[in-house]
Design a protein around this motif. Structure first.
Motif, mmCIF file in Angstrom:
data_model
loop_
_atom_site.group_PDB
_atom_site.id
_atom_site.type_symbol
_atom_site.label_atom_id
_atom_site.label_comp_id
_atom_site.label_asym_id
_atom_site.label_seq_id
_atom_site.Cartn_x
_atom_site.Cartn_y
_atom_site.Cartn_z
ATOM 1 N N VAL A 197 33.361 -15.116 -35.347
ATOM 2 C CA VAL A 197 34.291 -14.202 -36.018
ATOM 3 C C VAL A 197 34.635 -12.998 -35.136
ATOM 4 N N LEU A 198 35.920 -12.739 -35.019
ATOM 5 C CA LEU A 198 36.411 -11.510 -34.393
ATOM 6 C C LEU A 198 36.850 -10.581 -35.525
ATOM 7 N N LEU A 199 36.241 -9.403 -35.614
ATOM 8 C CA LEU A 199 36.656 -8.416 -36.627
ATOM 9 C C LEU A 199 37.560 -7.404 -35.941
ATOM 10 N N ASN A 200 38.809 -7.373 -36.378
ATOM 11 C CA ASN A 200 39.827 -6.565 -35.693
ATOM 12 C C ASN A 200 40.316 -5.407 -36.557
ATOM 13 N N ASP A 201 40.514 -4.265 -35.913
ATOM 14 C CA ASP A 201 41.195 -3.134 -36.565
ATOM 15 C C ASP A 201 41.848 -2.294 -35.480
ATOM 16 N N LEU A 202 42.587 -1.259 -35.898
ATOM 17 C CA LEU A 202 43.386 -0.472 -34.959
ATOM 18 C C LEU A 202 42.540 0.361 -33.996
ATOM 19 N N LYS A 203 41.398 0.859 -34.486
ATOM 20 C CA LYS A 203 40.561 1.744 -33.660
ATOM 21 C C LYS A 203 39.127 1.238 -33.619
ATOM 22 N N PRO A 204 38.410 1.454 -32.501
ATOM 23 C CA PRO A 204 37.019 1.009 -32.392
ATOM 24 C C PRO A 204 36.130 1.556 -33.504
ATOM 25 N N GLU A 205 36.385 2.812 -33.922
ATOM 26 C CA GLU A 205 35.534 3.409 -34.971
ATOM 27 C C GLU A 205 35.712 2.702 -36.316
ATOM 28 N N PHE A 206 36.920 2.164 -36.577
ATOM 29 C CA PHE A 206 37.148 1.411 -37.815
ATOM 30 C C PHE A 206 36.347 0.104 -37.799
ATOM 31 N N VAL A 207 36.370 -0.560 -36.630
ATOM 32 C CA VAL A 207 35.635 -1.828 -36.491
ATOM 33 C C VAL A 207 34.131 -1.571 -36.611
ATOM 34 N N GLU A 208 33.658 -0.505 -35.958
ATOM 35 C CA GLU A 208 32.221 -0.171 -36.012
ATOM 36 C C GLU A 208 31.776 0.120 -37.442
ATOM 37 N N ARG A 209 32.646 0.803 -38.192
ATOM 38 C CA ARG A 209 32.316 1.093 -39.592
ATOM 39 C C ARG A 209 32.217 -0.214 -40.387
ATOM 40 N N GLY A 210 33.142 -1.144 -40.123
ATOM 41 C CA GLY A 210 33.118 -2.444 -40.796
ATOM 42 C C GLY A 210 31.866 -3.232 -40.453
ATOM 43 N N LEU A 211 31.499 -3.247 -39.170
ATOM 44 C CA LEU A 211 30.281 -3.938 -38.742
ATOM 45 C C LEU A 211 29.043 -3.270 -39.353
ATOM 46 N N GLY A 212 29.109 -1.938 -39.513
ATOM 47 C CA GLY A 212 28.005 -1.193 -40.149
ATOM 48 C C GLY A 212 27.815 -1.617 -41.602
ATOM 49 N N ILE A 213 28.930 -1.840 -42.316
ATOM 50 C CA ILE A 213 28.867 -2.305 -43.719
ATOM 51 C C ILE A 213 28.187 -3.673 -43.774
ATOM 52 N N ILE A 214 28.561 -4.555 -42.824
ATOM 53 C CA ILE A 214 27.985 -5.905 -42.787
ATOM 54 C C ILE A 214 26.473 -5.821 -42.531
ATOM 55 N N LYS A 215 26.079 -5.004 -41.555
ATOM 56 C CA LYS A 215 24.641 -4.862 -41.232
ATOM 57 C C LYS A 215 23.863 -4.348 -42.443
ATOM 58 N N LYS A 216 24.451 -3.397 -43.143
ATOM 59 C CA LYS A 216 23.817 -2.838 -44.340
ATOM 60 C C LYS A 216 23.635 -3.914 -45.418
ATOM 61 N N ASN A 217 24.698 -4.709 -45.641
ATOM 62 C CA ASN A 217 24.642 -5.793 -46.633
ATOM 63 C C ASN A 217 23.569 -6.819 -46.277
ATOM 64 N N LEU A 218 23.517 -7.207 -44.999
ATOM 65 C CA LEU A 218 22.554 -8.217 -44.561
ATOM 66 C C LEU A 218 21.120 -7.677 -44.614
ATOM 67 N N SER A 219 20.966 -6.396 -44.273
ATOM 68 C CA SER A 219 19.629 -5.769 -44.327
ATOM 69 C C SER A 219 19.081 -5.809 -45.749
ATOM 70 N N ARG A 220 19.967 -5.609 -46.727
ATOM 71 C CA ARG A 220 19.562 -5.693 -48.131
ATOM 72 C C ARG A 220 19.069 -7.098 -48.478
ATOM 73 N N GLN A 221 19.748 -8.103 -47.921
ATOM 74 C CA GLN A 221 19.342 -9.487 -48.163
ATOM 75 C C GLN A 221 17.955 -9.767 -47.571
ATOM 76 N N VAL A 222 17.693 -9.175 -46.409
ATOM 77 C CA VAL A 222 16.378 -9.331 -45.761
ATOM 78 C C VAL A 222 15.302 -8.653 -46.609
ATOM 79 N N GLU A 223 15.610 -7.438 -47.091
ATOM 80 C CA GLU A 223 14.655 -6.693 -47.931
ATOM 81 C C GLU A 223 14.319 -7.469 -49.206
ATOM 82 N N LYS A 224 15.305 -8.198 -49.741
ATOM 83 C CA LYS A 224 15.092 -8.968 -50.976
ATOM 84 C C LYS A 224 14.543 -10.368 -50.692
ATOM 85 N N ALA A 225 14.226 -10.631 -49.426
ATOM 86 C CA ALA A 225 13.672 -11.925 -48.985
ATOM 87 C C ALA A 225 14.627 -13.092 -49.237
ATOM 88 N N ARG A 226 15.946 -12.790 -49.257
ATOM 89 C CA ARG A 226 16.939 -13.863 -49.400
ATOM 90 C C ARG A 226 17.380 -14.389 -48.035
#
Length: 283
Positions: A29-58
């Motif tokens: 997957v390529l996550l695209n947006d106009l500015k690097p900071e927008f993409v980084e924020r999006g990737l940060g949301i994904i990391k946060k979501n996945l970290s929650r899944q790890v914490e819940k042992a899913r």
């Protein structure tokens, strides 16, 4: 049609969610947006979501690492040259979407499918901005994408059967349920949902009941998980207004006329959760 690599345009709440489920399903997957900071924020949301899944042992930490390894940042539409499918999740504006699709038509490989996550705009009109209308389709994901199972798949006037089938099959690999819909304003979901929300706003506007009472009636009487005014705040009142205007213009029927109170709140900057205030206040 063999889809292996996906580009998601727009790294906001919807785009990051779509990128996450695609990466979890094994796609590059390529996550695209106009500015690097927008993409980084999006990737940060994904990391946060996945970290929650790890914490819940899913999910294990190793599995999370594998998902993240399939995600790459992009700020250039030219990166579409290497993908099999583009899913556009940019702002809900026809002029902007048409411009993006015209550019993608020039940049993406001849075999690539161009999909839009639009919630209400006509796929046929978006496809008309390209020289490959048969390869343009709607993929309307629900918010929040990682949780919600439904994807409305919208055929434009020219969408080829094999393109529809490829997207339906791919949607199933995301552990989603595809539902085929024809190209009418608001499709099915928002054609039914938004007039209900608009009617709830009219009910408040006309003084029939308080906002709390309206939400309670729909939660307790109709078994809705949240009331329509709370849901409007969650969606964003500006988005609700835009969809109602699209329905009103598309059908030319006054039953889709946006409530004046909705317009007033949007003009005041009371957009719901994202602005801290809508029908309710959020601290």
């Amino acid at each position: 049609m063999n889809i292996k690599k996906v580009m998601v345009i727009g790294a906001g709440q919807m785009g990051s969610g779509i990128a996450q489920v695609c990466a979890q399903a094994g796609y590059e997957v390529l996550l695209n947006d106009l500015k690097p900071e927008f993409v980084e924020r999006g990737l940060g949301i994904i990391k946060k979501n996945l970290s929650r899944q790890v914490e819940k042992a899913r999910m294990t930490a190793d599995e999370m690492g594998e998902v993240l390894s399939r995600l790459a940042a992009s700020t250039e539409l030219a990166d579409a040259a290497s993908v099999d499918l583009v899913i556009e999740a940019a702002v809900e504006n026809m002029e902007i979407k048409a411009k993006i699709f015209a550019q993608l038509d020039e940049l993406a490989p001849a075999h690539a499918i161009l999909a839009s996550n639009t919630s209400s705009l006509p796929i046929t009109e978006i496809a008309a901005a390209t020289k490959r209308p048969e390869q343009v389709i709607g993929m309307h994901f629900m918010n929040p994408v990682p949780v919600m199972k439904l994807v409305e798949i919208i055929r434009g006037l020219a969408t080829a059967d094999e393109v529809y089938q490829a997207i339906e099959d791919m949607t199933k690999t995301l552990s989603k349920v595809p539902v085929e819909v024809n190209d009418f304003p608001g499709f099915v979901s928002n054609r039914i949902l938004m007039p209900m929300i608009n009617e709830a706003i009219y009910t408040l506007y006309e003084g029939v009941a308080t906002k709390e009472a309206i939400d309670e009636v729909m939660k307790l009487g109709m078994n809705h998980p949240m009331g329509p005014l709370t849901l409007a705040d969650f969606i964003g009142l500006d988005t609700c207004l835009y969809i109602m205007e699209t329905l009103h213009e598309g059908f030319g029927d006054d039953k889709y006329r946006p409530c004046p109170l909705l317009r007033k709140y949007v003009k005041a900057g009371w957009l719901g959760r994202k602005s801290g205030r809508g029908f309710y206040e959020y601290n």
